[in-house]
Design a protein around this motif. Structure first.
Motif, PDB file in Angstrom:
ATOM      1  N   ALA A  86      -9.571 -20.990  36.774  1.00 29.11           N
ATOM      2  CA  ALA A  86      -9.535 -20.288  35.691  1.00 29.11           C
ATOM      3  C   ALA A  86     -11.137 -20.406  34.894  1.00 29.11           C
ATOM      4  N   ILE A  87     -11.375 -19.368  35.066  1.00 24.57           N
ATOM      5  CA  ILE A  87     -13.129 -19.283  34.390  1.00 24.57           C
ATOM      6  C   ILE A  87     -12.997 -18.369  33.006  1.00 24.57           C
ATOM      7  N   PRO A  88     -13.536 -19.266  31.955  1.00 22.98           N
ATOM      8  CA  PRO A  88     -13.812 -18.413  30.559  1.00 22.98           C
ATOM      9  C   PRO A  88     -14.511 -17.175  30.759  1.00 22.98           C
ATOM     10  N   MET A  89     -14.094 -16.032  30.304  1.00 24.96           N
ATOM     11  CA  MET A  89     -14.928 -14.737  30.562  1.00 24.96           C
ATOM     12  C   MET A  89     -16.444 -14.888  29.939  1.00 24.96           C
ATOM     13  N   SER A  90     -16.575 -15.746  28.984  1.00 22.29           N
ATOM     14  CA  SER A  90     -18.117 -16.059  28.669  1.00 22.29           C
ATOM     15  C   SER A  90     -18.836 -16.509  29.288  1.00 22.29           C
ATOM     16  N   TRP A  91     -18.545 -17.132  30.465  1.00 26.46           N
ATOM     17  CA  TRP A  91     -19.157 -17.927  31.426  1.00 26.46           C
ATOM     18  C   TRP A  91     -19.518 -16.894  32.758  1.00 26.46           C
ATOM     19  N   VAL A  92     -18.834 -15.684  32.564  1.00 21.42           N
ATOM     20  CA  VAL A  92     -19.020 -14.847  33.714  1.00 21.42           C
ATOM     21  C   VAL A  92     -20.142 -14.000  33.658  1.00 21.42           C
ATOM     22  N   VAL A  93     -21.066 -13.703  34.705  1.00 19.37           N
ATOM     23  CA  VAL A  93     -22.358 -13.136  34.846  1.00 19.37           C
ATOM     24  C   VAL A  93     -21.912 -11.670  35.272  1.00 19.37           C
ATOM     25  N   GLU A  94     -21.188 -11.717  36.454  1.00 18.50           N
ATOM     26  CA  GLU A  94     -20.878 -10.283  37.219  1.00 18.50           C
ATOM     27  C   GLU A  94     -19.666 -10.774  37.961  1.00 18.50           C
ATOM     28  N   MET A  95     -18.895  -9.463  37.947  1.00 16.39           N
ATOM     29  CA  MET A  95     -17.780  -9.310  38.937  1.00 16.39           C
ATOM     30  C   MET A  95     -17.908  -8.124  39.734  1.00 16.39           C
ATOM     31  N   GLU A  96     -17.742  -8.218  41.097  1.00 13.14           N
ATOM     32  CA  GLU A  96     -17.903  -7.372  42.127  1.00 13.14           C
ATOM     33  C   GLU A  96     -16.435  -7.370  42.878  1.00 13.14           C
ATOM     34  N   GLU A  97     -15.790  -6.024  42.964  1.00 11.10           N
ATOM     35  CA  GLU A  97     -14.700  -5.723  43.746  1.00 11.10           C
ATOM     36  C   GLU A  97     -15.159  -5.640  45.121  1.00 11.10           C
ATOM     37  N   LEU A  98     -14.306  -6.408  46.228  1.00 15.69           N
ATOM     38  CA  LEU A  98     -14.607  -6.398  47.532  1.00 15.69           C
ATOM     39  C   LEU A  98     -13.814  -5.340  48.307  1.00 15.69           C
ATOM     40  N   CYS A  99     -14.322  -4.757  49.040  1.00 16.16           N
ATOM     41  CA  CYS A  99     -13.592  -3.906  49.860  1.00 16.16           C
ATOM     42  C   CYS A  99     -13.151  -4.287  51.113  1.00 16.16           C
ATOM     43  N   LEU A 100     -11.884  -4.234  51.667  1.00 20.34           N
ATOM     44  CA  LEU A 100     -11.369  -4.769  52.846  1.00 20.34           C
ATOM     45  C   LEU A 100     -11.097  -3.788  53.771  1.00 20.34           C
ATOM     46  N   GLU A 101     -11.609  -3.705  55.069  1.00 18.51           N
ATOM     47  CA  GLU A 101     -11.469  -2.401  56.107  1.00 18.51           C
ATOM     48  C   GLU A 101      -9.982  -2.916  56.556  1.00 18.51           C
ATOM     49  N   SER A 102      -9.530  -1.784  57.032  1.00 23.80           N
ATOM     50  CA  SER A 102      -8.195  -1.988  57.694  1.00 23.80           C
ATOM     51  C   SER A 102      -8.428  -2.295  59.019  1.00 23.80           C
ATOM     52  N   SER A 103      -7.345  -3.079  59.532  1.00 25.50           N
ATOM     53  CA  SER A 103      -7.666  -3.582  60.863  1.00 25.50           C
ATOM     54  C   SER A 103      -7.784  -2.305  61.968  1.00 25.50           C
ATOM     55  N   GLU A 104      -7.387  -1.026  61.544  1.00 26.61           N
ATOM     56  CA  GLU A 104      -7.710  -0.027  62.576  1.00 26.61           C
ATOM     57  C   GLU A 104      -9.256   0.105  62.859  1.00 26.61           C
ATOM     58  N   HIS A 105     -10.238  -0.169  61.811  1.00 21.29           N
ATOM     59  CA  HIS A 105     -11.495   0.115  61.791  1.00 21.29           C
ATOM     60  C   HIS A 105     -12.364  -1.264  62.573  1.00 21.29           C
ATOM     61  N   GLN A 106     -11.622  -2.338  62.567  1.00 23.44           N
ATOM     62  CA  GLN A 106     -12.190  -3.573  62.941  1.00 23.44           C
ATOM     63  C   GLN A 106     -12.569  -3.936  64.544  1.00 23.44           C
ATOM     64  N   PRO A 107     -13.459  -4.007  65.193  1.00 23.25           N
ATOM     65  CA  PRO A 107     -13.574  -4.219  66.544  1.00 23.25           C
ATOM     66  C   PRO A 107     -12.640  -5.180  67.286  1.00 23.25           C
TER      67      PRO A 107
END
Length: 89
Positions: A67-88
């Motif tokens: 649990a992180i206080p929001m006042s300590w957060v510098v940046e939040m980045e959503e990560l995208c997951l590729e579906s297993s269909e696209h992975q070699p």
């Protein structure tokens, strides 16, 4: 399972530090002494005061979270997951 209850995010944040034996304190920029952190996991709860990130899950032990206080957060980045269909294979 991870990824089923919220977005997977990389959260960059500043944490407090406890330095010992330091020779010089930066009086002009005290924030230099903060600890830069990055946490990757599933954001399962968030409001204006805090964000809760689950970063480990097992059927046996349950979840590990931070649990992180929001006042300590510098940046939040959503990560995208590729579906297993696209992975070699």
């Amino acid at each position: 399972m991870l990824g089923e209850n919220g977005p997977l995010m990389k959260v960059k944040w500043l944490d407090a530090t406890n330095e010992r034996g330091i020779r010089k304190i930066n009086l002009d920029d005290p924030s230099e002494h903060l600890c830069y952190c990055e946490t990757v996991g599933e954001v399962v709860a968030q409001d204006e005061r805090a964000v809760v990130i689950v970063y480990h899950y097992t059927d046996l032990d349950g979840v590990d979270l931070i649990a992180i206080p929001m006042s300590w957060v510098v940046e939040m980045e959503e990560l995208c997951l590729e579906s297993s269909e696209h992975q070699p294979e």
